[in-house]
Scaffold this motif. Sequence first.
Motif, short mmCIF file in Angstrom:
data_model
loop_
_atom_site.label_atom_id
_atom_site.label_comp_id
_atom_site.label_asym_id
_atom_site.label_seq_id
_atom_site.Cartn_x
_atom_site.Cartn_y
_atom_site.Cartn_z
N LYS A 44 -11.22 -11.94 1.93
CA LYS A 44 -12.40 -12.25 1.11
C LYS A 44 -12.49 -11.24 -0.02
CE LYS A 44 -15.16 -9.67 4.47
NZ LYS A 44 -16.29 -9.74 5.43
N TYR A 45 -13.42 -11.50 -0.92
CA TYR A 45 -13.64 -10.55 -2.00
C TYR A 45 -14.61 -9.46 -1.53
CZ TYR A 45 -11.60 -14.26 -4.84
OH TYR A 45 -10.77 -15.22 -5.34
N PRO A 46 -14.47 -8.24 -2.05
CA PRO A 46 -15.36 -7.15 -1.61
C PRO A 46 -16.81 -7.44 -1.98
CG PRO A 46 -13.46 -6.31 -2.82
CD PRO A 46 -13.46 -7.78 -3.01
N PRO A 47 -17.75 -6.92 -1.21
CA PRO A 47 -19.16 -7.07 -1.57
C PRO A 47 -19.51 -6.19 -2.77
CG PRO A 47 -18.94 -5.64 0.33
CD PRO A 47 -17.57 -6.17 0.04
N SER A 48 -20.69 -6.39 -3.30
CA SER A 48 -21.13 -5.60 -4.46
C SER A 48 -21.67 -4.23 -4.05
CB SER A 48 -22.21 -6.35 -5.24
OG SER A 48 -21.77 -7.63 -5.61
N ARG A 49 -21.93 -4.06 -2.76
CA ARG A 49 -22.49 -2.80 -2.26
C ARG A 49 -21.62 -2.31 -1.11
NH1 ARG A 49 -25.97 -6.77 -2.81
NH2 ARG A 49 -27.72 -6.61 -4.28
N LEU A 50 -21.31 -1.03 -1.11
CA LEU A 50 -20.42 -0.49 -0.09
C LEU A 50 -21.02 -0.61 1.31
CD1 LEU A 50 -17.66 1.00 0.18
CD2 LEU A 50 -19.00 3.09 0.41
N LYS A 51 -22.34 -0.54 1.42
CA LYS A 51 -22.97 -0.61 2.74
C LYS A 51 -22.71 -1.94 3.43
CE LYS A 51 -27.45 -2.13 0.91
NZ LYS A 51 -28.89 -1.78 0.77
N ASP A 52 -22.33 -2.96 2.65
CA ASP A 52 -22.04 -4.28 3.22
C ASP A 52 -20.56 -4.48 3.52
OD1 ASP A 52 -24.75 -4.94 2.92
OD2 ASP A 52 -24.42 -5.64 0.86
N LEU A 53 -19.74 -3.46 3.30
CA LEU A 53 -18.30 -3.60 3.46
C LEU A 53 -17.89 -3.50 4.93
CD1 LEU A 53 -15.44 -3.80 2.27
CD2 LEU A 53 -15.46 -1.31 2.03
N ARG A 54 -17.10 -4.47 5.34
CA ARG A 54 -16.51 -4.47 6.68
C ARG A 54 -15.01 -4.69 6.57
NH1 ARG A 54 -19.77 -5.58 11.23
NH2 ARG A 54 -22.00 -5.65 10.75
N ILE A 55 -14.26 -3.97 7.37
CA ILE A 55 -12.82 -4.17 7.46
C ILE A 55 -12.49 -4.52 8.90
CG2 ILE A 55 -10.55 -3.11 7.18
CD1 ILE A 55 -11.70 -1.29 5.08
N ARG A 56 -12.01 -5.76 9.08
CA ARG A 56 -11.72 -6.28 10.42
C ARG A 56 -12.95 -6.10 11.34
NH1 ARG A 56 -7.37 -3.12 9.02
NH2 ARG A 56 -5.53 -4.28 8.32
N LYS A 57 -14.08 -6.53 10.84
CA LYS A 57 -15.36 -6.49 11.55
C LYS A 57 -15.89 -5.08 11.78
CE LYS A 57 -14.57 -10.89 13.93
NZ LYS A 57 -14.58 -11.61 15.23
N ASN A 58 -15.19 -4.10 11.24
CA ASN A 58 -15.64 -2.72 11.38
C ASN A 58 -16.52 -2.36 10.18
OD1 ASN A 58 -15.95 -0.04 12.06
ND2 ASN A 58 -13.98 0.58 11.21
N PRO A 59 -17.77 -1.99 10.39
CA PRO A 59 -18.69 -1.70 9.28
C PRO A 59 -18.41 -0.34 8.65
CG PRO A 59 -19.82 -1.33 11.35
CD PRO A 59 -18.45 -1.88 11.70
N VAL A 60 -17.29 -0.23 7.97
CA VAL A 60 -16.90 1.06 7.39
C VAL A 60 -17.90 1.52 6.33
CG1 VAL A 60 -14.46 0.78 7.86
CG2 VAL A 60 -15.40 -0.10 5.73
N GLY A 61 -18.47 0.57 5.62
CA GLY A 61 -19.44 0.94 4.60
C GLY A 61 -20.65 1.63 5.19
N ARG A 62 -21.10 1.14 6.31
CA ARG A 62 -22.26 1.76 6.96
C ARG A 62 -21.91 3.16 7.46
NH1 ARG A 62 -24.28 -1.59 11.87
NH2 ARG A 62 -24.19 -3.19 10.23
N ASP A 63 -20.68 3.32 7.94
CA ASP A 63 -20.26 4.63 8.43
C ASP A 63 -20.15 5.65 7.29
OD1 ASP A 63 -20.12 3.52 10.93
OD2 ASP A 63 -17.95 3.19 10.86
N LEU A 64 -19.63 5.19 6.15
CA LEU A 64 -19.46 6.10 5.02
C LEU A 64 -20.79 6.44 4.36
CD1 LEU A 64 -16.30 4.55 3.37
CD2 LEU A 64 -16.46 6.81 4.39
#
Length: 258
Positions: free
Chosen positions: A100-120
Amino acid sequence: MARHAVAASTGRGRASAAAGGGGASAPIRRAGSALPPPQAGFTLVEILVVLAIIATLVGLVAAFIPVAMKQRDVTKTQSTISAVGIGLETLEVDREQFGKYPPSRLKDLRIRKNPVGRDLGQANDINTGIECVYFLLNNPEVKLDRDLPVADEFKGNTDEDSYRTAKGNASDALAREYLDAWQNPLVYIHNADYKDTKGCDQVKRADGTLVTVRPKKSTAAAGGGFKRPNSFQLFSLGPDGEQDPDEAEEGDDILYGE
């Protein structure tokens, strides 16, 4: 007899003097001492004409240089936008990598269902879209099938922010962005945020000032809808660092896909 001899001698002397040019002896010139013939020089009019031609040529070159430099910067920015855009298209096609295309906000980013954006953690609400793109395209957990040909001069951190951790972001936690040739961040907006850009509509330019951006629309004559409605918008604010009005016939923004 003596008087006749003197007279004859005197007559011969006068005749010789007459034959020699009236009594004046001719100057003797030595070999190699002849004076060079005079050479013709430039007239004042000719010099003025040459100076006028030179001034005209200098003026033409001086007027052309800024135009050539602007076109060079536009070409470099187009190349950067094209490289980043192709990288995003690759992510969307590769279902195993991202799909998929990346979200506009990093907090919404997930990689393979892993919420990396929330962690960062979202560093701030400035340059968020392009920071998310940079993070994803440079994340070692997401392997593209090609290297992005983007020079280091088109990478930066204009708002000088960072994430809480360096996880997945190479060797540091800086929230970097892709830049255009005028050192302003590129703008990235996911189509899901076209109608509500709150939290992803602020861009900090190279001079430190903030500018509000929005998804680009077609002109009213072309329907007035959002451009690239099913994917994303990636664009540069151009040489002036300002977004063009939607109804502008000739703007300087540079949009991926156009």
